[in-house]
Scaffold this active site. Structure first.
Site, PDB file in Angstrom:
ATOM      1  N   ASP B  16       0.779  -1.244   0.002  1.00 32.38           N
ATOM      2  CA  ASP B  16       0.063   0.032  -0.037  1.00 32.38           C
ATOM      3  C   ASP B  16       0.867   1.289  -0.114  1.00 32.38           C
ATOM      4  O   ASP B  16       1.576   1.329   1.047  1.00 32.38           O
ATOM      5  CB  ASP B  16      -0.613  -0.357   1.318  1.00 32.38           C
ATOM      6  CG  ASP B  16      -2.112   0.899   1.196  1.00 32.38           C
ATOM      7  OD1 ASP B  16      -2.159   1.541  -0.043  1.00 32.38           O
ATOM      8  OD2 ASP B  16      -2.874   0.892   2.161  1.00 32.38           O
ATOM      9  N   ASP B 112      -2.332   2.729  -6.568  1.00 30.82           N
ATOM     10  CA  ASP B 112      -1.701   2.597  -5.514  1.00 30.82           C
ATOM     11  C   ASP B 112      -1.477   1.435  -4.464  1.00 30.82           C
ATOM     12  O   ASP B 112      -0.783   1.464  -3.503  1.00 30.82           O
ATOM     13  CB  ASP B 112      -1.432   3.896  -4.632  1.00 30.82           C
ATOM     14  CG  ASP B 112      -2.756   4.283  -3.963  1.00 30.82           C
ATOM     15  OD1 ASP B 112      -3.588   3.243  -4.236  1.00 30.82           O
ATOM     16  OD2 ASP B 112      -2.822   5.088  -3.155  1.00 30.82           O
ATOM     17  N   GLU B 113      -2.219   0.140  -4.634  1.00 27.03           N
ATOM     18  CA  GLU B 113      -2.084  -0.521  -3.916  1.00 27.03           C
ATOM     19  C   GLU B 113      -2.311  -1.872  -4.870  1.00 27.03           C
ATOM     20  O   GLU B 113      -2.850  -2.164  -5.757  1.00 27.03           O
ATOM     21  CB  GLU B 113      -2.979  -0.585  -3.014  1.00 27.03           C
ATOM     22  CG  GLU B 113      -4.568  -0.738  -3.464  1.00 27.03           C
ATOM     23  CD  GLU B 113      -5.576  -0.923  -2.063  1.00 27.03           C
ATOM     24  OE1 GLU B 113      -5.274  -1.731  -1.502  1.00 27.03           O
ATOM     25  OE2 GLU B 113      -6.547   0.135  -2.052  1.00 27.03           O
TER      26      GLU B 113
END
Lengths: 380, 415
Positions: B16, B112-113
Site C-alpha cells: 500500500d 497505489d495498492e
C-alpha cells in the site's frame, strides 16, 4: 339459447378462435369467447382487437347433422375455463343452454357445469368489410407463401413495420416479402384475376396474424378469399372469417438493396449443405450470432467451419456441383442459413455472393419465385 | 529458506503506497518534503475536495474528501496542488513492474495498492526479507514510501499493511489475530463501510472480535451472504486468490461529472453529454472493448439519483452513437428538475476481437466502403498469420480522468 353439438367440431372451432384471444386486452370482455346460435348453425368469435376470428359450425353439412335442437341466442363465456371443460367432457355430444341471467349450463352424459357468462350485447361488433378489393388463392398456396416468408419478420419492436410481411401486387405477380434487416425472404406467385378493381400495394400484415392463420387453415386445394381495405385484411373460407389489422407505415423499399450481379456462384445439393451447416452450427451456438465461416476451395469444394475457442472447432467439406467466379471467404449466421434452406423444397440451390461484406442470395435452382437473402457477419 | 514458509497455505503481500499522490509530488520536488501538502481538484469549483494529503497535513486533521476551505482552516500553511495524473500513472507502472519481478502473481487493486502471492518465492529469501527488499527498492529508486502487510491471505494482508504507516512491514499470522486484529473497531475492518458498521452495531457488534463470536444466522439475516463472508474474514479465513487478471474483469466503462452549478440549461447539459460520450468512447477504444448497454445517471439538486439504461443489438464504441443514445435516454427520463451531476456508462463489455457484427440490410452499403482494404488485410493475414495489423492507437486523451477511473492506468505495467 340452446343447442346440442358434436363435441369434436366444437373443440376445433374453439381452438380456432382461441388463436385470437389474449389474456392481456384492454377490453375485459375480449378475454371471453362469443357463442351465437342461429337457425343455420353455431358461430364462435374470439378477438384481441388486432386479430378477430369467427368460426362457423353449420347445422348440416354434406347431409351430416352437426347441430341439433337449436334455440337461437348468444352468450360470452370465459375463455379461461370453457375450452378445458368441453375437451374433457365424457360424451361425443354436448348440450349448451343459457338462461336470462347469463348462466351457461353445459351438459354431457352425467356431467353438468354451470358457468357464469356475460351478455353478448357487450361484445364489440366486428367490422364488416365492404369491399370488392378481393382475390382468391388456394389454401395450400397461401400456406406456402406464409411459411416461406413469415419466419424472417423481425421479433423486436425497434422498427415495428418490420414485424409484418409486406404484400404487394405488381404486374400480375403477388409478392410476399419479410425482413428483420439481417435477412430477407421473398416469394412471388403469378396472380391472374378477373377483378380489374383489385388494387393494393405495400400493405403490411402483422407476422403474428399470418403465423396464426397458417395454423388454422387446412392444407388443401380449397379456395380462400382475401379482401383488403385501408387498414384491415380479411381471409375468408366457407366456415372461417379471419380479420387482421394491418401495420401502419410504409414498408421500406427492399428491391434496390438486393444485389443484381454475382461474383461467386455456387450450385449445390440443398439437403447436403443444410446438414453440413447444421452440424457446423453445433459448436457455434455459444458464440454471438451463431457464426459459421464458408470458404470456397479448389475442385468445387466448399469448406464450412466454426471455431469457438472455449468449446472446439469443426470443419465440414461439401462437394458442390459447380463453383464459378472469385474465391470467397464469408461468415454468416448459421441460423439464418438453416431457416432459408429449410423452406426450399427443390433438390438443388443456387447461392450468389457478391463479396464478404455484401448480402448473398439463395434460390432454388430454376425457380425465380423464391428468393432468400442473408447479410453476412463481419468478424474483427 | 522454505522453513519461513507454511507447509500448507500461502504467503500474501499487500503493498500500500503511503499518501501516494502527495509522495509522488514530493519525489518530483524535494522542497515539498516534510511540509503539509494536499492534492485537490480544481479549487474554484465545487469538486475542489482533498484527494489525498501528506502525513504532515493529516497530522493537522486534513482528511481525504474534505472540502478545500475546511482543510485550509485546519492547516493554514497547507500547500495545495492539482493532481498530475501522468506522473502518478508512470510511478504506479514502475512500482508494479518491481512487484512483477518478484512473482507473476501480482494483482493490482488500484493505482497505489496491490497484492502479491509469494508462496513459491522461497528461493528469493524469507517473506520478511523479500518485503524489506521491495520496500527499500521502491524507496531508493522512486523515492516513494509504502507499507507492506504479510499474511496467509489477502484480507489479513490488507489489514496488516494498514497497521503501520508510513514505511511499515507488518506480519499478521493467524495466531496473532486475538491480540492484533480482534480488538479493532468493526469500522476498521476492510469491507465494512459506514452502513454495514451501523447494522453490526445494532447487533451489539463493536469490534472485529465481536463479529467472530456473533451468531451466523443473525448475521446472514441482516447482511445476507456478505455476513458470512465478513465473519470468515474476521476469523482469518479468506480463500480468494491473487488474480492478476482481476483488474481486467471490468464490466463497464463510464464517466460522470458534477456541474459547476445545478442547471436545467440545455446549453450546458448537451455539451456535457457530448464530452462524457467522447471520454467513454476514447476509453472503450483504448481498451479495445465494445458494449451493448448504455446507462445514463442523473443526480438532481436534492441528491436524488436515478440511472436508466437501454440495451440494443449493435455494439457501442463511437462517440456519436453513445452521445445520441445517451441524450435520447436522458430526454426520456429527465424530470425537468435542476441537475447536479450527469454520468454516461457503457456496460456489458466484450473484447472487440471476440465479437462479430451482423451486418444490416439497410446500412451495409455504408460498411462496404472499406471493403477493398479489409479484403487486402484478410489476404495478408492469411498469408502471414494473425496480428500483423493493429489498428493504430487512438490519440491518447491527455485530459485528466477523475479519481474513480484510476484503474485504466494499470493496464500497461506488464508491457
Amino acid at each position: 339459447m340452446r343447442f346440442v353439438v358434436q363435441r369434436d367440431l366444437l373443440i376445433e372451432s374453439i381452438q380456432h378462435v382461441m388463436k385470437a384471444i389474449s389474456s392481456r386486452v384492454t377490453i375485459p370482455i375480449l378475454t371471453g369467447i362469443k357463442i351465437e346460435a342461429s337457425k343455420d348453425g353455431i358461430k364462435l368469435t374470439g378477438s384481441d382487437s388486432d386479430i378477430s376470428i369467427e368460426s362457423f359450425i353449420p347445422k348440416e353439412e354434406d347431409g351430416i347433422i352437426n347441430v341439433e335442437e337449436i334455440e337461437t341466442g348468444s352468450i360470452v363465456v370465459q375463455a379461461k375455463y370453457f375450452p378445458d371443460i368441453i375437451r374433457k367432457l365424457p360424451l361425443k355430444t354436448v348440450e349448451i343452454v343459457t338462461d336470462d341471467q347469463f348462466q351457461v349450463t353445459i351438459l354431457s352424459g352425467g356431467s353438468e357445469f354451470h358457468l357464469n357468462g356475460q351478455d353478448a350485447v357487450e361484445y364489440p361488433q366486428l367490422p364488416v368489410l365492404h369491399t370488392d378489393n378481393s382475390f382468391e388463392l388456394k389454401n395450400d398456396l397461401l400456406k406456402e407463401l406464409i411459411r416461406q416468408t413469415v419466419f424472417a419478420v423481425s421479433t423486436v419492436e425497434t422498427r415495428p413495420i418490420l414485424t409484418g410481411v409486406n404484400m404487394r401486387l405488381e404486374n400480375d405477380q403477388l409478392d410476399f416479402v419479410a425482413t428483420d434487416s439481417h435477412r430477407l425472404a421473398s416469394r412471388k406467385i403469378p396472380l391472374s384475376t378477373e377483378n380489374d378493381q383489385l388494387d393494393f400495394d405495400n400493405i403490411v400484415i402483422p407476422g403474428k396474424s399470418l403465423a396464426e392463420l397458417n395454423k388454422i387453415i387446412d392444407d388443401n386445394e380449397e379456395t380462400i378469399m382475401i379482401s383488403v381495405t385501408e387498414n384491415q385484411i380479411l381471409f375468408q373460407t366457407k366456415n372461417l372469417y379471419f380479420l387482421s389489422r394491418l401495420l401502419d407505415g410504409n414498408y421500406p423499399e427492399t428491391s434496390r438493396l438486393i444485389p443484381d450481379q454475382s461474383k461467386t456462384t455456387v450450385l449445390t445439393k440443398t439437403k447436403e449443405l443444410l446438414q453440413a451447416i447444421d452440424r457446423a452450427s453445433l459448436l457455434a451456438k455459444e458464440n454471438r450470432n451463431n457464426v459459421v465461416k464458408l470458404q470456397t476451395k479448389a475442385n468445387n469444394q466448399l469448406e464450412i467451419s466454426s471455431n469457438t475457442p472455449e468449446v472446439g472447432q469443426v470443419t465440414e467439406e461439401v462437394t458442390t456441383d459447380t463453383i464459378e467466379g472469385e474465391e470467397l471467404k464469408i461468415s454468416f449466421s448459421a441460423k439464418y442459413m438453416i431457416d432459408a434452406l429449410k423452406i426450399i423444397q427443390e433438390d438443388r440451390v443456387k447461392i450468389e455472393f457478391t463479396g464478404a461484406m455484401r448480402p448473398f442470395i439463395i434460390r432454388p435452382m430454376d425457380n425465380e419465385q423464391i428468393l432468400q437473402l442473408i447479410l453476412p457477419v463481419r468478424t474483427y | 529458506m522454505t522453513r519461513w514458509y507454511p507447509k500448507n497455505g500461502r504467503v500474501i503481500f499487500h503493498v500500500d503506497m503511503n499518501s501516494f499522490y502527495a509522495s509522488v509530488e514530493a519525489a518530483y520536488n524535494p522542497d515539498l518534503k516534510g511540509k503539509p501538502l494536499a492534492i485537490a481538484g480544481n479549487p474554484e469549483e465545487r469538486r475542489g475536495i482533498i484527494v489525498t494529503s501528506s502525513y504532515e497535513a493529516r497530522a493537522k486533521g486534513v482528511k481525504t474528501t474534505m472540502p478545500l476551505w475546511q482543510a485550509k482552516k485546519l492547516c493554514p500553511e497547507l500547500i495545495v496542488m492539482r493532481p498530475n495524473f501522468e506522473r502518478y500513472r508512470k510511478a504506479s507502472s514502475e512500482i508494479f513492474k518491481m512487484m512483477a519481478e518478484i512473482t507473476p502473481y501480482v494483482q493490482p487493486v488500484s493505482i497505489d495498492e496491490g497484492y502479491l502471492d509469494i508462496t513459491d518465492c522461497h528461493e528469493q529469501g524469507s517473506p520478511l526479507e523479500i518485503a524489506e527488499q521491495l520496500q527499500a527498492k521502491i524507496l531508493n529508486e522512486l523515492d516513494l514510501p509504502c507499507s507492506i502487510g504479510i499474511a496467509p491471505n489477502k484480507f489479513l494482508a490488507k489489514m496488516a499493511s494498514d497497521m503501520k504507516k508510513p514505511m511499515g512491514i507488518t506480519v499478521l499470522r493467524k495466531r496473532d489475530l486475538p491480540q492484533k486484529l480482534w480488538p479493532l473497531a468493526i469500522g476498521e475492518m476492510y469491507g465494512v463501510g459506514e452502513k454495514t458498521a451501523e447494522k453490526l452495531n445494532k447487533l451489539d457488534i463493536y469490534t472485529i472480535g465481536d463479529l467472530v463470536g456473533s451468531d451466523l444466522f443473525q448475521l446472514k439475516r441482516v447482511l445476507g451472504i456478505n455476513g458470512e463472508r465478513l465473519q470468515n474474514r474476521a476469523k482469518g479465513i479468506d480463500s480468494s486468490p491473487v488474480d492478476p487478471d482481476a483488474i481486467y474483469d471490468f464490466k463497464s466503462i463510464g464517466n460522470s461529472e458534477t456541474l459547476r452549478e445545478d442547471t436545467t440549461d440545455d446549453n450546458v447539459i448537451k455539451p456535457l453529454f457530448r464530452k462524457l460520450s467522447r471520454k467513454v468512447s476514447v476509453r472503450l477504444k483504448r481498451k479495445k472493448v465494445v458494449g451493448q448497454t448504455l446507462q445514463v445517471m442523473i443526480r438532481y439538486d436534492d441528491r436524488k439519483t436515478i440511472t436508466r439504461s437501454i440495451t440494443q443489438s449493435n455494439f457501442l464504441e463511437e462517440e456519436d452513437e453513445i452521445f445520441s443514445l445517451a441524450y435520447d435516454l436522458f430526454e426520456k427520463h429527465w424530470s425537468g428538475d435542476p441537475i447536479r451531476l450527469l454520468g454516461v456508462t457503457v456496460q456489458s463489455l466484450v473484447e472487440k476481437k471476440e465479437i462479430s457484427e451482423q451486418l444490416d440490410l439497410f446500412s451495409y452499403q455504408k460498411e462496404t466502403k472499406n471493403e477493398k482494404l479489409i479484403d487486402v488485410m484478410n489476404k495478408l493475414t492469411s498469408k502471414y498469420g494473425k496480428n500483423i495489423f493493429q489498428k493504430s492507437e487512438v490519440q491518447e486523451d491527455r485530459s485528466q480522468p477523475r479519481t474513480s477511473f484510476q484503474k485504466d492506468f494499470l493496464d500497461d505495467y506488464r508491457k
